[in-house]
Scaffold this active site. Structure first.
Site, PDB file in Angstrom:
ATOM      1  N   SER A 281       6.485   2.616 -16.267  1.00 51.94           N
ATOM      2  CA  SER A 281       6.656   4.064 -16.255  1.00 51.94           C
ATOM      3  C   SER A 281       7.881   4.402 -15.437  1.00 51.94           C
ATOM      4  O   SER A 281       8.283   3.641 -14.547  1.00 51.94           O
ATOM      5  CB  SER A 281       5.422   4.737 -15.635  1.00 51.94           C
ATOM      6  OG  SER A 281       5.659   6.109 -15.385  1.00 51.94           O
TER       7      SER A 281
ATOM      8  N   TYR B 143      -1.314   5.958  -9.549  1.00 52.32           N
ATOM      9  CA  TYR B 143      -0.709   5.507 -10.805  1.00 52.32           C
ATOM     10  C   TYR B 143       0.705   4.994 -10.547  1.00 52.32           C
ATOM     11  O   TYR B 143       1.081   3.906 -11.012  1.00 52.32           O
ATOM     12  CB  TYR B 143      -0.680   6.659 -11.800  1.00 52.32           C
ATOM     13  CG  TYR B 143       0.078   6.376 -13.079  1.00 52.32           C
ATOM     14  CD1 TYR B 143      -0.530   5.709 -14.133  1.00 52.32           C
ATOM     15  CD2 TYR B 143       1.403   6.786 -13.225  1.00 52.32           C
ATOM     16  CE1 TYR B 143       0.161   5.452 -15.310  1.00 52.32           C
ATOM     17  CE2 TYR B 143       2.099   6.535 -14.401  1.00 52.32           C
ATOM     18  CZ  TYR B 143       1.478   5.866 -15.436  1.00 52.32           C
ATOM     19  OH  TYR B 143       2.175   5.614 -16.597  1.00 52.32           O
TER      20      TYR B 143
END
Length: 263
Positions: free
Chosen positions: A154, A167
């Protein structure tokens, strides 16, 4: 030992492949001639049939169920994946989860923290370990870049996101994981890459869609639009096809330029 990069003889395993980026990646790989093993926690028959109908000939698709957080099930999972078409040449570590609730970093729960690291980091690490052991047992050395491991991380591996810190931390660990496996596997001709998607329109980002629509209206990224699963899939397929020779451990930003610092 393979002596060609002809992808028609190669097989890719895509985790989290039933939807979002995983689905886009499976279709992009099939378009490049790969046979694709689509893995997910649950394989819905109707959705599987829909995906199968979109796979262009002569590529083939098979489906394997498995929860990456269950390490004790990895041996069965890996065996099923290899048995689908007789081999696995490309592992795409795409499966991942987001936070249980976006909010204040001071309110992150142990449950959300553990979930993110269990799937995004721990599950990906040990699945890669198991798959690569099998790849090396089947073919100790191969043509450079004919085989690969691709981690979908990400933009938050590098860009702080305090509203979902657990996350971001799990994806930062994935970024290092890709470098470590790159060093370990290079001598065997296996390239390792990391793909960092930015703002991609998927079910995972629906919860924050209104916020990002406002940011895009103000010029959020240089290429100022939502990314698509197809954008990420095409990048992954390029790596898997061996079209980036003499590279490994590289992070590719598929983020519309979000990572660029400018003013």
């Amino acid at each position: 030992m393979m002596n060609t990069l002809d992808s028609t003889s190669r097989v890719a395993l895509v985790t989290g492949g039933m939807g979002g980026i995983g689905r886009g990646t499976a279709l992009a790989l099939a378009a490049r001639g790969f046979d694709v093993v689509v893995a997910d926690r649950q394989i819905d028959a109707a959705r599987a049939d829909e995906l199968r109908a979109q796979i262009p000939a002569p590529a083939r698709v098979a489906f394997v169920e498995g929860d990456l957080a269950r390490l004790d099930d990895h041996p069965r999972f890996v065996a099923d994946a290899f048995e689908a078409f007789g081999r696995v040449d490309v592992l795409v570590n795409n499966a991942g989860v987001s936070v249980l609730s976006r909010g204040d970093l001071l309110d992150v729960s142990p449950e959300s923290y553990d979930l993110n690291f269990s799937v995004n980091t721990r599950g990906a690490f040990f699945l890669t370990q198991a798959v690569c052991r099998r790849m090396l047992a089947d073919e100790p050395d191969g043509v450079e870049s004919a085989r690969s491991v691709i981690f979908v991380s990400s933009s938050n591996a590098a860009i702080a996101a305090p509203e979902r810190g657990e996350y971001a931390m799990s994806k930062a660990a994935v970024a290092m994981m890709s470098k470590l496996y790159a060093v370990r596997l290079a001598a065997h001709g296996i390239a390792v890459y990391e793909v960092r998607p930015g703002l991609i329109k998927t079910p995972m980002t629906e919860v924050a869609q209104e916020r990002f629509e406002r940011l895009l209206a103000d010029g959020f990224t240089p290429i100022n639009r939502w990314g698509t699963p197809q954008d990420v899939g095409r990048a992954v397929a390029t790596m898997a096809a061996g079209d980036l020779p003499f590279t490994t451990g590289t992070a590719i930003q598929v983020d519309g330029g979000m990572h660029i610092h400018y003013y």
